[in-house]
Write a protein that holds these residues in place. Structure first.
Motif, PDB file in Angstrom:
ATOM      1  N   GLN A   1      36.290  35.170  38.938  1.00 18.32           N
ATOM      2  CA  GLN A   1      35.832  33.975  38.323  1.00 18.32           C
ATOM      3  C   GLN A   1      36.582  33.582  37.652  1.00 18.32           C
ATOM      4  N   LEU A   2      37.402  34.204  36.736  1.00 22.76           N
ATOM      5  CA  LEU A   2      38.065  33.603  35.556  1.00 22.76           C
ATOM      6  C   LEU A   2      39.340  33.172  36.149  1.00 22.76           C
ATOM      7  N   MET A   3      39.964  34.018  37.412  1.00 20.38           N
ATOM      8  CA  MET A   3      40.978  33.693  37.959  1.00 20.38           C
ATOM      9  C   MET A   3      40.977  32.165  38.619  1.00 20.38           C
ATOM     10  N   LEU A   4      39.665  32.220  39.154  1.00 19.54           N
ATOM     11  CA  LEU A   4      39.555  31.045  40.164  1.00 19.54           C
ATOM     12  C   LEU A   4      39.168  29.971  39.125  1.00 19.54           C
ATOM     13  N   PHE A   5      38.856  29.855  37.934  1.00 19.75           N
ATOM     14  CA  PHE A   5      38.932  28.747  37.108  1.00 19.75           C
ATOM     15  C   PHE A   5      40.284  28.468  36.511  1.00 19.75           C
ATOM     16  N   ALA A   6      40.990  29.504  36.578  1.00 17.32           N
ATOM     17  CA  ALA A   6      42.456  29.023  36.348  1.00 17.32           C
ATOM     18  C   ALA A   6      43.157  28.025  37.247  1.00 17.32           C
ATOM     19  N   PHE A   7      42.532  28.608  38.583  1.00 17.32           N
ATOM     20  CA  PHE A   7      43.313  27.712  39.911  1.00 17.32           C
ATOM     21  C   PHE A   7      42.756  26.560  39.967  1.00 17.32           C
ATOM     22  N   LEU A   8      41.336  26.402  39.542  1.00 13.45           N
ATOM     23  CA  LEU A   8      40.630  24.850  39.438  1.00 13.45           C
ATOM     24  C   LEU A   8      41.330  24.236  38.506  1.00 13.45           C
TER      25      LEU A   8
ATOM     26  N   ARG B   1      39.846  21.871  27.675  1.00  9.84           N
ATOM     27  CA  ARG B   1      38.919  22.553  26.733  1.00  9.84           C
ATOM     28  C   ARG B   1      37.854  23.305  27.065  1.00  9.84           C
ATOM     29  N   ILE B   2      37.245  22.454  27.998  1.00  9.34           N
ATOM     30  CA  ILE B   2      35.826  23.180  28.544  1.00  9.34           C
ATOM     31  C   ILE B   2      36.457  24.530  29.405  1.00  9.34           C
ATOM     32  N   THR B   3      37.556  24.292  30.186  1.00 16.39           N
ATOM     33  CA  THR B   3      37.866  25.823  30.600  1.00 16.39           C
ATOM     34  C   THR B   3      38.307  26.980  29.798  1.00 16.39           C
ATOM     35  N   LEU B   4      38.714  26.575  28.498  1.00 15.35           N
ATOM     36  CA  LEU B   4      39.070  27.248  27.505  1.00 15.35           C
ATOM     37  C   LEU B   4      37.865  28.043  26.876  1.00 15.35           C
ATOM     38  N   ILE B   5      36.967  27.218  26.713  1.00 22.62           N
ATOM     39  CA  ILE B   5      35.758  27.814  26.102  1.00 22.62           C
ATOM     40  C   ILE B   5      34.979  28.789  27.177  1.00 22.62           C
ATOM     41  N   VAL B   6      34.831  28.308  28.459  1.00 22.76           N
ATOM     42  CA  VAL B   6      34.417  29.244  29.551  1.00 22.76           C
ATOM     43  C   VAL B   6      35.193  30.601  29.655  1.00 22.76           C
ATOM     44  N   ALA B   7      36.466  30.217  29.703  1.00 18.20           N
ATOM     45  CA  ALA B   7      37.361  31.662  29.749  1.00 18.20           C
ATOM     46  C   ALA B   7      37.154  32.454  28.485  1.00 18.20           C
ATOM     47  N   ALA B   8      36.992  32.075  27.218  1.00 20.08           N
ATOM     48  CA  ALA B   8      36.456  32.757  26.143  1.00 20.08           C
ATOM     49  C   ALA B   8      35.370  33.524  26.362  1.00 20.08           C
ATOM     50  N   ALA B   9      34.239  33.018  26.823  1.00 19.46           N
ATOM     51  CA  ALA B   9      32.924  33.546  27.092  1.00 19.46           C
ATOM     52  C   ALA B   9      33.079  34.593  28.139  1.00 19.46           C
TER      53      ALA B   9
ATOM     54  N   CYS C   1      35.963  36.532  28.741  1.00 22.20           N
ATOM     55  CA  CYS C   1      36.614  37.470  28.031  1.00 22.20           C
ATOM     56  C   CYS C   1      35.670  38.368  27.030  1.00 22.20           C
ATOM     57  N   VAL C   2      34.670  37.642  26.553  1.00 21.49           N
ATOM     58  CA  VAL C   2      33.722  38.117  25.658  1.00 21.49           C
ATOM     59  C   VAL C   2      32.682  39.157  26.553  1.00 21.49           C
ATOM     60  N   MET C   3      32.339  38.452  27.676  1.00 19.99           N
ATOM     61  CA  MET C   3      31.571  39.631  28.704  1.00 19.99           C
ATOM     62  C   MET C   3      32.451  40.679  29.053  1.00 19.99           C
ATOM     63  N   LEU C   4      33.725  40.456  29.456  1.00 18.00           N
ATOM     64  CA  LEU C   4      34.350  41.477  30.010  1.00 18.00           C
ATOM     65  C   LEU C   4      34.549  42.621  29.070  1.00 18.00           C
ATOM     66  N   VAL C   5      35.006  42.203  27.702  1.00 20.16           N
ATOM     67  CA  VAL C   5      34.919  43.279  26.634  1.00 20.16           C
ATOM     68  C   VAL C   5      33.536  43.837  26.586  1.00 20.16           C
ATOM     69  N   ASP C   6      32.570  43.295  26.409  1.00 20.45           N
ATOM     70  CA  ASP C   6      31.309  43.765  26.495  1.00 20.45           C
ATOM     71  C   ASP C   6      31.112  44.992  27.400  1.00 20.45           C
ATOM     72  N   ARG C   7      31.206  44.316  28.550  1.00 17.98           N
ATOM     73  CA  ARG C   7      31.020  45.115  29.976  1.00 17.98           C
ATOM     74  C   ARG C   7      31.803  46.422  29.587  1.00 17.98           C
ATOM     75  N   ALA C   8      32.973  46.252  29.189  1.00 15.97           N
ATOM     76  CA  ALA C   8      34.203  47.728  28.858  1.00 15.97           C
ATOM     77  C   ALA C   8      33.523  48.526  28.079  1.00 15.97           C
ATOM     78  N   LEU C   9      33.061  47.856  26.945  1.00 15.98           N
ATOM     79  CA  LEU C   9      32.336  48.719  25.918  1.00 15.98           C
ATOM     80  C   LEU C   9      31.279  49.488  26.340  1.00 15.98           C
ATOM     81  N   SER C  10      30.404  48.963  27.184  1.00 16.99           N
ATOM     82  CA  SER C  10      29.002  49.507  27.659  1.00 16.99           C
ATOM     83  C   SER C  10      29.632  50.524  28.660  1.00 16.99           C
ATOM     84  N   LEU C  11      30.621  50.370  29.315  1.00 13.30           N
ATOM     85  CA  LEU C  11      31.019  51.360  30.409  1.00 13.30           C
ATOM     86  C   LEU C  11      31.943  52.594  29.635  1.00 13.30           C
ATOM     87  N   GLY C  12      32.055  52.508  28.324  1.00  9.94           N
ATOM     88  CA  GLY C  12      32.961  53.539  27.632  1.00  9.94           C
ATOM     89  C   GLY C  12      34.085  53.366  27.679  1.00  9.94           C
ATOM     90  N   ILE C  13      34.819  52.226  28.215  1.00  6.72           N
ATOM     91  CA  ILE C  13      36.431  52.243  28.534  1.00  6.72           C
ATOM     92  C   ILE C  13      36.918  51.794  27.055  1.00  6.72           C
TER      93      ILE C  13
END
Length: 96
Positions: free
Chosen positions: A44-51, A74-82, A84-96
Motif C-alpha cells: 500500500q505504501l508503494m502504491l500511494f507513491a505510484f498514485l 502533504r497528505i501523502t507524506l502524512i499517510v506514509a509517515a503513519a 511507517c509507524v505501523m510498520l515499525v510497530d509491527r516489526a517490534l511486536s514480531l521481535g524483529i
C-alpha cells in the motif's frame, strides 16, 4: 471597476495515466483483504507513491492547479509517515 477574466486550462490526463492510477487503486484496495500484514502495508505504501507520481504527471505544468499538488503531496507524506509507524510497530511486536 475593471473586470478580469482568467482562463483556466483544462486538465486531462493521458489514458495511460488514468488506467495506471485505477489499477494502482484497485491493487491497494485488494491488499485490504490481506489484513494488516507487513506485505500489505508495504504494498500500500508503494502504491500511494505510484498514485502520487500519477497525480504529479497529471498536474505538472499547470500553475493554476499547483495548490492541489501541494495538498496531495502533504497528505501523502502524512499517510506514509503513519504507515511507517505501523510498520515499525509491527516489526517490534514480531521481535524483529
Amino acid at each position: 471597476m475593471t473586470s478580469r477574466s482568467t482562463t483556466v486550462r483544462s486538465i486531462s490526463p493521458s489514458g495511460t495515466t488514468v488506467l495506471a492510477s485505477n489499477i494502482f487503486a484497485l491493487i491497494a484496495f485488494a491488499t485490504l483483504l490481506l489484513a494488516l500484514s507487513v506485505i500489505a502495508l508495504i504494498m500500500q505504501l508503494m502504491l500511494f507513491a505510484f498514485l502520487l507520481a500519477a497525480a504529479f504527471r497529471t498536474f505538472a505544468g499547470h500553475e493554476e492547479q499547483r495548490w492541489y499538488w501541494r495538498l496531495r503531496f502533504r497528505i501523502t507524506l502524512i499517510v506514509a509517515a503513519a504507515y511507517c509507524v505501523m510498520l515499525v510497530d509491527r516489526a517490534l511486536s514480531l521481535g524483529i
